[in-house]
Design a protein around this motif. Structure first.
Motif, PDB file in Angstrom:
ATOM      1  N   ARG A 190      59.438   8.439  51.103  1.00  0.00           N
ATOM      2  CA  ARG A 190      59.732   8.620  52.533  1.00  0.00           C
ATOM      3  C   ARG A 190      61.237   8.679  52.786  1.00  0.00           C
ATOM      4  O   ARG A 190      61.698   9.454  53.637  1.00  0.00           O
ATOM      5  CB  ARG A 190      59.114   7.479  53.344  1.00  0.00           C
ATOM      6  N   GLY A 191      62.001   7.877  52.059  1.00  0.00           N
ATOM      7  CA  GLY A 191      63.447   7.874  52.248  1.00  0.00           C
ATOM      8  C   GLY A 191      64.085   9.200  51.892  1.00  0.00           C
ATOM      9  O   GLY A 191      64.982   9.685  52.589  1.00  0.00           O
ATOM     10  N   VAL A 192      63.612   9.823  50.805  1.00  0.00           N
ATOM     11  CA  VAL A 192      64.143  11.129  50.402  1.00  0.00           C
ATOM     12  C   VAL A 192      63.786  12.186  51.447  1.00  0.00           C
ATOM     13  O   VAL A 192      64.641  12.971  51.877  1.00  0.00           O
ATOM     14  CB  VAL A 192      63.606  11.538  49.020  1.00  0.00           C
ATOM     15  N   TYR A 193      62.538  12.206  51.879  1.00  0.00           N
ATOM     16  CA  TYR A 193      62.116  13.192  52.882  1.00  0.00           C
ATOM     17  C   TYR A 193      62.890  13.018  54.190  1.00  0.00           C
ATOM     18  O   TYR A 193      63.242  13.994  54.851  1.00  0.00           O
ATOM     19  CB  TYR A 193      60.615  13.065  53.151  1.00  0.00           C
ATOM     20  N   ALA A 194      63.168  11.784  54.569  1.00  0.00           N
ATOM     21  CA  ALA A 194      63.873  11.529  55.828  1.00  0.00           C
ATOM     22  C   ALA A 194      65.318  12.012  55.772  1.00  0.00           C
ATOM     23  O   ALA A 194      65.866  12.468  56.781  1.00  0.00           O
ATOM     24  CB  ALA A 194      63.834  10.035  56.153  1.00  0.00           C
ATOM     25  N   ARG A 195      65.932  11.934  54.589  1.00  0.00           N
ATOM     26  CA  ARG A 195      67.350  12.285  54.458  1.00  0.00           C
ATOM     27  C   ARG A 195      67.594  13.761  54.145  1.00  0.00           C
ATOM     28  O   ARG A 195      68.685  14.262  54.366  1.00  0.00           O
ATOM     29  CB  ARG A 195      67.987  11.436  53.350  1.00  0.00           C
ATOM     30  N   ASN A 196      66.585  14.446  53.604  1.00  0.00           N
ATOM     31  CA  ASN A 196      66.784  15.835  53.183  1.00  0.00           C
ATOM     32  C   ASN A 196      65.607  16.691  53.643  1.00  0.00           C
ATOM     33  O   ASN A 196      64.526  16.671  53.048  1.00  0.00           O
ATOM     34  CB  ASN A 196      66.937  15.914  51.658  1.00  0.00           C
ATOM     35  N   ALA A 197      65.836  17.460  54.698  1.00  0.00           N
ATOM     36  CA  ALA A 197      64.763  18.259  55.298  1.00  0.00           C
ATOM     37  C   ALA A 197      64.293  19.399  54.411  1.00  0.00           C
ATOM     38  O   ALA A 197      63.223  19.976  54.648  1.00  0.00           O
ATOM     39  CB  ALA A 197      65.237  18.815  56.639  1.00  0.00           C
ATOM     40  N   THR A 198      65.075  19.763  53.394  1.00  0.00           N
ATOM     41  CA  THR A 198      64.673  20.866  52.508  1.00  0.00           C
ATOM     42  C   THR A 198      63.676  20.423  51.445  1.00  0.00           C
ATOM     43  O   THR A 198      63.030  21.264  50.815  1.00  0.00           O
ATOM     44  CB  THR A 198      65.898  21.487  51.808  1.00  0.00           C
TER      45      THR A 198
ATOM     46  N   ARG B 194      62.804  -3.848  39.624  1.00  0.00           N
ATOM     47  CA  ARG B 194      61.358  -3.769  39.424  1.00  0.00           C
ATOM     48  C   ARG B 194      60.765  -2.554  40.141  1.00  0.00           C
ATOM     49  O   ARG B 194      61.314  -2.088  41.146  1.00  0.00           O
ATOM     50  CB  ARG B 194      60.677  -5.040  39.950  1.00  0.00           C
ATOM     51  N   PRO B 195      59.639  -2.018  39.646  1.00  0.00           N
ATOM     52  CA  PRO B 195      58.978  -0.908  40.332  1.00  0.00           C
ATOM     53  C   PRO B 195      58.652  -1.259  41.784  1.00  0.00           C
ATOM     54  O   PRO B 195      58.153  -2.347  42.069  1.00  0.00           O
ATOM     55  CB  PRO B 195      57.689  -0.714  39.515  1.00  0.00           C
ATOM     56  N   GLY B 196      58.971  -0.347  42.699  1.00  0.00           N
ATOM     57  CA  GLY B 196      58.694  -0.559  44.114  1.00  0.00           C
ATOM     58  C   GLY B 196      59.733  -1.368  44.854  1.00  0.00           C
ATOM     59  O   GLY B 196      59.579  -1.627  46.055  1.00  0.00           O
ATOM     60  N   ASP B 197      60.823  -1.765  44.192  1.00  0.00           N
ATOM     61  CA  ASP B 197      61.861  -2.558  44.857  1.00  0.00           C
ATOM     62  C   ASP B 197      62.460  -1.760  46.018  1.00  0.00           C
ATOM     63  O   ASP B 197      62.895  -0.621  45.830  1.00  0.00           O
ATOM     64  CB  ASP B 197      62.963  -2.904  43.854  1.00  0.00           C
ATOM     65  N   PRO B 198      62.494  -2.321  47.230  1.00  0.00           N
ATOM     66  CA  PRO B 198      63.026  -1.585  48.379  1.00  0.00           C
ATOM     67  C   PRO B 198      64.495  -1.212  48.252  1.00  0.00           C
ATOM     68  O   PRO B 198      64.944  -0.236  48.850  1.00  0.00           O
ATOM     69  CB  PRO B 198      62.796  -2.536  49.560  1.00  0.00           C
ATOM     70  N   GLU B 199      65.257  -1.955  47.466  1.00  0.00           N
ATOM     71  CA  GLU B 199      66.665  -1.630  47.265  1.00  0.00           C
ATOM     72  C   GLU B 199      66.812  -0.292  46.535  1.00  0.00           C
ATOM     73  O   GLU B 199      67.717   0.489  46.832  1.00  0.00           O
ATOM     74  CB  GLU B 199      67.354  -2.736  46.461  1.00  0.00           C
ATOM     75  N   VAL B 200      65.908  -0.012  45.596  1.00  0.00           N
ATOM     76  CA  VAL B 200      65.926   1.269  44.888  1.00  0.00           C
ATOM     77  C   VAL B 200      65.649   2.410  45.857  1.00  0.00           C
ATOM     78  O   VAL B 200      66.300   3.464  45.818  1.00  0.00           O
ATOM     79  CB  VAL B 200      64.906   1.272  43.738  1.00  0.00           C
ATOM     80  N   ALA B 201      64.677   2.214  46.732  1.00  0.00           N
ATOM     81  CA  ALA B 201      64.359   3.240  47.731  1.00  0.00           C
ATOM     82  C   ALA B 201      65.577   3.557  48.584  1.00  0.00           C
ATOM     83  O   ALA B 201      65.859   4.729  48.883  1.00  0.00           O
ATOM     84  CB  ALA B 201      63.196   2.782  48.603  1.00  0.00           C
ATOM     85  N   GLN B 202      66.336   2.543  48.960  1.00  0.00           N
ATOM     86  CA  GLN B 202      67.527   2.745  49.770  1.00  0.00           C
ATOM     87  C   GLN B 202      68.618   3.477  48.979  1.00  0.00           C
ATOM     88  O   GLN B 202      69.261   4.396  49.501  1.00  0.00           O
ATOM     89  CB  GLN B 202      68.060   1.395  50.264  1.00  0.00           C
ATOM     90  N   GLN B 203      68.813   3.083  47.734  1.00  0.00           N
ATOM     91  CA  GLN B 203      69.816   3.740  46.891  1.00  0.00           C
ATOM     92  C   GLN B 203      69.491   5.227  46.718  1.00  0.00           C
ATOM     93  O   GLN B 203      70.386   6.086  46.783  1.00  0.00           O
ATOM     94  CB  GLN B 203      69.869   3.065  45.521  1.00  0.00           C
ATOM     95  N   ILE B 204      68.239   5.537  46.489  1.00  0.00           N
ATOM     96  CA  ILE B 204      67.833   6.930  46.291  1.00  0.00           C
ATOM     97  C   ILE B 204      67.987   7.722  47.580  1.00  0.00           C
ATOM     98  O   ILE B 204      68.469   8.866  47.561  1.00  0.00           O
ATOM     99  CB  ILE B 204      66.392   7.000  45.758  1.00  0.00           C
ATOM    100  N   ALA B 205      67.604   7.139  48.704  1.00  0.00           N
ATOM    101  CA  ALA B 205      67.740   7.832  49.993  1.00  0.00           C
ATOM    102  C   ALA B 205      69.187   8.237  50.247  1.00  0.00           C
ATOM    103  O   ALA B 205      69.463   9.328  50.760  1.00  0.00           O
ATOM    104  CB  ALA B 205      67.227   6.942  51.114  1.00  0.00           C
ATOM    105  N   GLU B 206      70.115   7.385  49.869  1.00  0.00           N
ATOM    106  CA  GLU B 206      71.532   7.674  50.087  1.00  0.00           C
ATOM    107  C   GLU B 206      72.030   8.839  49.237  1.00  0.00           C
ATOM    108  O   GLU B 206      73.063   9.439  49.537  1.00  0.00           O
ATOM    109  CB  GLU B 206      72.355   6.414  49.813  1.00  0.00           C
ATOM    110  N   LEU B 207      71.280   9.173  48.168  1.00  0.00           N
ATOM    111  CA  LEU B 207      71.659  10.272  47.273  1.00  0.00           C
ATOM    112  C   LEU B 207      70.856  11.542  47.520  1.00  0.00           C
ATOM    113  O   LEU B 207      71.104  12.569  46.890  1.00  0.00           O
ATOM    114  CB  LEU B 207      71.455   9.834  45.818  1.00  0.00           C
ATOM    115  N   ALA B 208      69.913  11.496  48.444  1.00  0.00           N
ATOM    116  CA  ALA B 208      68.926  12.573  48.599  1.00  0.00           C
ATOM    117  C   ALA B 208      69.526  13.923  48.946  1.00  0.00           C
ATOM    118  O   ALA B 208      68.947  14.958  48.627  1.00  0.00           O
ATOM    119  CB  ALA B 208      67.894  12.181  49.660  1.00  0.00           C
ATOM    120  N   GLU B 209      70.688  13.941  49.592  1.00  0.00           N
ATOM    121  CA  GLU B 209      71.292  15.206  50.004  1.00  0.00           C
ATOM    122  C   GLU B 209      72.308  15.745  49.000  1.00  0.00           C
ATOM    123  O   GLU B 209      72.731  16.899  49.113  1.00  0.00           O
ATOM    124  CB  GLU B 209      71.975  15.031  51.362  1.00  0.00           C
TER     125      GLU B 209
END
Length: 215
Positions: A82-90, A138-153
């Protein structure tokens, strides 16, 4: 359950992609997950599902608020997707596997944290580009989701230490293509002795100019 034509095609694409990756050893057991964007939410593989044996009807449908609408329980990495989709519309598709050579690369040592592999082939430069390493959580860690979202674009994907790659692209199939190119480059790098030199500055500049490579 019946689905509209577009959703049915996406469900089939997820299943075909998952089976292809599984059959060729890019993922094993119930590891990995795949998602696709819908106009009003997402499709994502169920938690603990084998990518080689997906049923289109079992793929989870999630609304924009993150609520499960139908199908199985969504993968525990839903927040990451969800974080990647939210940050990068393409982005229209995301693929995550535990590919052998890429996990091995994180154990043996990546080229650098900003670029896990050097630009040793033109197709790696054109089809993948810069891939940073994210240190183990760990798998599913919310911090990882945030780190990836910041790189999505800025990049097409990341490599998670001890867990494997996450790639995003304009479709599920194209995300898988990029992941496969990344895994193959890791295999070439790990098998080469001595290590090959990266493409030089002139070669990289030509790939940027002729093909629009992002390097």
């Amino acid at each position: 359950m019946t689905f509209n034509r577009d959703e049915a095609k996406l469900r089939e694409e997820i299943c075909v992609t998952g089976a292809s990756l599984y059959q060729r050893g890019y993922t094993v057991g119930s590891a990995g997950n795949i998602s696709a964007r819908l106009a009003d939410g997402w499709l994502i593989t169920p938690t603990d599902a084998c990518l080689g044996r997906l049923d289109p009807a079992d793929i989870a449908r999630v609304d924009l608020a993150g609520n499960t609408v139908s199908g199985g329980k969504p993968s525990k990495t839903l927040a990451l997707h969800r974080g990647v989709y939210a940050r990068n519309a393409t982005v229209q598709g995301i693929v995550h596997t535990h590919s052998t050579h890429l996990v091995a690369l994180t154990l043996a040592g990546v080229w650098s944290e900003a670029d896990v592999l050097p630009p040793i082939t033109p197709y790696y430069v054109m089809k993948v580009g810069h891939i940073p390493l994210l240190r183990y959580r760990r798998p599913g860690d919310p911090e990882v989701a945030q780190q990836i979202a910041e790189l999505a674009e800025t990049v097409r994907g990341v490599l998670l230490e001890r867990l494997g790659p996450v790639l995003w692209e304009r479709s599920v199939s194209h995300a898988a293509y990029a992941l496969e190119e990344l895994e193959e480059t890791a295999r070439l790098w790990l098998l080469s002795n001595p290590r090959p030199a990266p493409l030089n500055a002139a070669a990289l500049d030509e790939l940027r100019h002729v093909f629009g490579a992002r390097w």
